[in-house]
Scaffold this motif. Structure first.
Motif, PDB file in Angstrom:
ATOM      1  N   LEU A  48       0.826  -1.200   0.000  1.00 31.93           N
ATOM      2  CA  LEU A  48       0.000   0.000   0.000  1.00 31.93           C
ATOM      3  C   LEU A  48       0.864   1.256   0.000  1.00 31.93           C
ATOM      4  O   LEU A  48       0.567   2.226  -0.703  1.00 31.93           O
ATOM      5  CB  LEU A  48      -0.930   0.005   1.222  1.00 31.93           C
ATOM      6  CG  LEU A  48      -1.919   1.150   1.323  1.00 31.93           C
ATOM      7  CD1 LEU A  48      -2.867   1.144   0.128  1.00 31.93           C
ATOM      8  CD2 LEU A  48      -2.705   1.048   2.612  1.00 31.93           C
ATOM      9  N   GLY A  49       1.942   1.244   0.754  1.00 30.64           N
ATOM     10  CA  GLY A  49       2.849   2.389   0.796  1.00 30.64           C
ATOM     11  C   GLY A  49       3.503   2.641  -0.548  1.00 30.64           C
ATOM     12  O   GLY A  49       3.593   3.784  -1.003  1.00 30.64           O
ATOM     13  N   SER A  50       3.946   1.588  -1.211  1.00 30.17           N
ATOM     14  CA  SER A  50       4.593   1.779  -2.510  1.00 30.17           C
ATOM     15  C   SER A  50       3.593   2.247  -3.565  1.00 30.17           C
ATOM     16  O   SER A  50       3.916   3.093  -4.399  1.00 30.17           O
ATOM     17  CB  SER A  50       5.280   0.497  -2.964  1.00 30.17           C
ATOM     18  OG  SER A  50       4.337  -0.516  -3.218  1.00 30.17           O
ATOM     19  N   GLU A  51       2.364   1.743  -3.512  1.00 36.20           N
ATOM     20  CA  GLU A  51       1.331   2.193  -4.455  1.00 36.20           C
ATOM     21  C   GLU A  51       0.997   3.662  -4.221  1.00 36.20           C
ATOM     22  O   GLU A  51       0.854   4.440  -5.174  1.00 36.20           O
ATOM     23  CB  GLU A  51       0.072   1.352  -4.313  1.00 36.20           C
ATOM     24  CG  GLU A  51       0.190  -0.051  -4.862  1.00 36.20           C
ATOM     25  CD  GLU A  51      -1.039  -0.896  -4.586  1.00 36.20           C
ATOM     26  OE1 GLU A  51      -2.020  -0.375  -3.999  1.00 36.20           O
ATOM     27  OE2 GLU A  51      -1.024  -2.070  -4.970  1.00 36.20           O
ATOM     28  N   THR A  52       0.893   4.056  -2.963  1.00 34.50           N
ATOM     29  CA  THR A  52       0.579   5.442  -2.633  1.00 34.50           C
ATOM     30  C   THR A  52       1.699   6.366  -3.086  1.00 34.50           C
ATOM     31  O   THR A  52       1.448   7.443  -3.648  1.00 34.50           O
ATOM     32  CB  THR A  52       0.358   5.585  -1.117  1.00 34.50           C
ATOM     33  OG1 THR A  52      -0.654   4.679  -0.708  1.00 34.50           O
ATOM     34  CG2 THR A  52      -0.039   6.994  -0.749  1.00 34.50           C
ATOM     35  N   LEU A  53       2.932   5.957  -2.854  1.00 43.71           N
ATOM     36  CA  LEU A  53       4.083   6.753  -3.269  1.00 43.71           C
ATOM     37  C   LEU A  53       4.122   6.907  -4.790  1.00 43.71           C
ATOM     38  O   LEU A  53       4.377   7.998  -5.309  1.00 43.71           O
ATOM     39  CB  LEU A  53       5.371   6.099  -2.757  1.00 43.71           C
ATOM     40  CG  LEU A  53       6.659   6.870  -2.959  1.00 43.71           C
ATOM     41  CD1 LEU A  53       6.613   8.174  -2.184  1.00 43.71           C
ATOM     42  CD2 LEU A  53       7.830   6.021  -2.492  1.00 43.71           C
ATOM     43  N   GLU A  54       3.829   5.839  -5.478  1.00 46.12           N
ATOM     44  CA  GLU A  54       3.832   5.875  -6.938  1.00 46.12           C
ATOM     45  C   GLU A  54       2.740   6.807  -7.477  1.00 46.12           C
ATOM     46  O   GLU A  54       2.988   7.626  -8.368  1.00 46.12           O
ATOM     47  CB  GLU A  54       3.604   4.455  -7.467  1.00 46.12           C
ATOM     48  CG  GLU A  54       3.946   4.262  -8.917  1.00 46.12           C
ATOM     49  CD  GLU A  54       3.847   2.794  -9.310  1.00 46.12           C
ATOM     50  OE1 GLU A  54       3.138   2.522 -10.283  1.00 46.12           O
ATOM     51  OE2 GLU A  54       4.476   1.957  -8.640  1.00 46.12           O
ATOM     52  N   LYS A  55       1.547   6.728  -6.914  1.00 44.90           N
ATOM     53  CA  LYS A  55       0.442   7.586  -7.359  1.00 44.90           C
ATOM     54  C   LYS A  55       0.714   9.052  -7.048  1.00 44.90           C
ATOM     55  O   LYS A  55       0.416   9.930  -7.859  1.00 44.90           O
ATOM     56  CB  LYS A  55      -0.863   7.152  -6.698  1.00 44.90           C
ATOM     57  CG  LYS A  55      -1.415   5.863  -7.251  1.00 44.90           C
ATOM     58  CD  LYS A  55      -2.714   5.486  -6.573  1.00 44.90           C
ATOM     59  CE  LYS A  55      -3.241   4.170  -7.090  1.00 44.90           C
ATOM     60  NZ  LYS A  55      -4.470   3.758  -6.412  1.00 44.90           N
ATOM     61  N   SER A  56       1.291   9.315  -5.883  1.00 47.57           N
ATOM     62  CA  SER A  56       1.578  10.710  -5.537  1.00 47.57           C
ATOM     63  C   SER A  56       2.680  11.275  -6.431  1.00 47.57           C
ATOM     64  O   SER A  56       2.653  12.449  -6.796  1.00 47.57           O
ATOM     65  CB  SER A  56       1.959  10.833  -4.068  1.00 47.57           C
ATOM     66  OG  SER A  56       3.148  10.127  -3.797  1.00 47.57           O
ATOM     67  N   GLY A  57       3.632  10.459  -6.814  1.00 45.24           N
ATOM     68  CA  GLY A  57       4.682  10.899  -7.730  1.00 45.24           C
ATOM     69  C   GLY A  57       4.118  11.267  -9.097  1.00 45.24           C
ATOM     70  O   GLY A  57       4.487  12.276  -9.696  1.00 45.24           O
ATOM     71  N   LYS A  58       3.184  10.447  -9.582  1.00 49.88           N
ATOM     72  CA  LYS A  58       2.560  10.745 -10.866  1.00 49.88           C
ATOM     73  C   LYS A  58       1.733  12.023 -10.789  1.00 49.88           C
ATOM     74  O   LYS A  58       1.745  12.838 -11.718  1.00 49.88           O
ATOM     75  CB  LYS A  58       1.679   9.582 -11.306  1.00 49.88           C
ATOM     76  CG  LYS A  58       2.461   8.373 -11.752  1.00 49.88           C
ATOM     77  CD  LYS A  58       1.558   7.231 -12.162  1.00 49.88           C
ATOM     78  CE  LYS A  58       2.380   6.004 -12.557  1.00 49.88           C
ATOM     79  NZ  LYS A  58       1.523   4.870 -12.909  1.00 49.88           N
ATOM     80  N   ALA A  59       1.024  12.217  -9.689  1.00 49.35           N
ATOM     81  CA  ALA A  59       0.223  13.437  -9.524  1.00 49.35           C
ATOM     82  C   ALA A  59       1.124  14.658  -9.457  1.00 49.35           C
ATOM     83  O   ALA A  59       0.801  15.713 -10.018  1.00 49.35           O
ATOM     84  CB  ALA A  59      -0.623  13.334  -8.264  1.00 49.35           C
ATOM     85  N   LEU A  60       2.252  14.517  -8.796  1.00 55.43           N
ATOM     86  CA  LEU A  60       3.209  15.627  -8.700  1.00 55.43           C
ATOM     87  C   LEU A  60       3.791  15.974 -10.070  1.00 55.43           C
ATOM     88  O   LEU A  60       3.950  17.154 -10.405  1.00 55.43           O
ATOM     89  CB  LEU A  60       4.325  15.248  -7.722  1.00 55.43           C
ATOM     90  CG  LEU A  60       5.186  16.363  -7.169  1.00 55.43           C
ATOM     91  CD1 LEU A  60       4.314  17.359  -6.420  1.00 55.43           C
ATOM     92  CD2 LEU A  60       6.234  15.798  -6.247  1.00 55.43           C
ATOM     93  N   GLU A  61       4.070  14.955 -10.875  1.00 58.53           N
ATOM     94  CA  GLU A  61       4.569  15.196 -12.233  1.00 58.53           C
ATOM     95  C   GLU A  61       3.528  15.939 -13.070  1.00 58.53           C
ATOM     96  O   GLU A  61       3.871  16.869 -13.800  1.00 58.53           O
ATOM     97  CB  GLU A  61       4.913  13.870 -12.910  1.00 58.53           C
ATOM     98  CG  GLU A  61       6.239  13.286 -12.501  1.00 58.53           C
ATOM     99  CD  GLU A  61       6.544  12.013 -13.270  1.00 58.53           C
ATOM    100  OE1 GLU A  61       6.020  11.835 -14.390  1.00 58.53           O
ATOM    101  OE2 GLU A  61       7.306  11.192 -12.741  1.00 58.53           O
ATOM    102  N   LYS A  62       2.276  15.521 -12.983  1.00 59.28           N
ATOM    103  CA  LYS A  62       1.219  16.189 -13.744  1.00 59.28           C
ATOM    104  C   LYS A  62       1.068  17.645 -13.319  1.00 59.28           C
ATOM    105  O   LYS A  62       0.890  18.531 -14.149  1.00 59.28           O
ATOM    106  CB  LYS A  62      -0.118  15.460 -13.558  1.00 59.28           C
ATOM    107  CG  LYS A  62      -0.211  14.164 -14.306  1.00 59.28           C
ATOM    108  CD  LYS A  62      -1.576  13.531 -14.118  1.00 59.28           C
ATOM    109  CE  LYS A  62      -1.672  12.202 -14.823  1.00 59.28           C
ATOM    110  NZ  LYS A  62      -2.997  11.573 -14.626  1.00 59.28           N
ATOM    111  N   THR A  63       1.143  17.881 -12.033  1.00 59.00           N
ATOM    112  CA  THR A  63       1.028  19.247 -11.529  1.00 59.00           C
ATOM    113  C   THR A  63       2.192  20.094 -12.019  1.00 59.00           C
ATOM    114  O   THR A  63       2.013  21.248 -12.429  1.00 59.00           O
ATOM    115  CB  THR A  63       0.989  19.242  -9.993  1.00 59.00           C
ATOM    116  OG1 THR A  63      -0.066  18.384  -9.549  1.00 59.00           O
ATOM    117  CG2 THR A  63       0.771  20.625  -9.440  1.00 59.00           C
TER     118      THR A  63
END
Length: 72
Positions: A48-63
């Motif tokens: 769950l931690g790795s999935e959350t980190l991955e999703k937040s990284g993608k959101a940060l890139e989009k932003t």
């Protein structure tokens, strides 16, 4: 009668195999792994931690991309 019995047995076996494969698909595990194996709490937390980190990284890139596009 013999054919009906063979078909029924094949159907029951197919249902059991299909259920086991369906459980593995639903849990994102390899198809032929044990569908009834317990996953430890530590493993779940790591996943769950790795999935959350991955999703937040993608959101940060989009932003970041949106901000760069807006600045231009």
């Amino acid at each position: 009668m013999k054919q009906l019995k063979a078909i029924l047995i094949g159907l029951v076996i197919g249902v059991f195999i299909g259920m086991a494969l369906g459980i593995n698909i639903g849990r994102d595990r390899p198809l032929f792994s044990n569908p009834f194996a317990k996953e430890s709490l530590v493993d779940r937390a790591k996943q769950l931690g790795s999935e959350t980190l991955e999703k937040s990284g993608k959101a940060l890139e989009k932003t970041g991309q949106a901000l760069q596009d807006k600045a231009r």
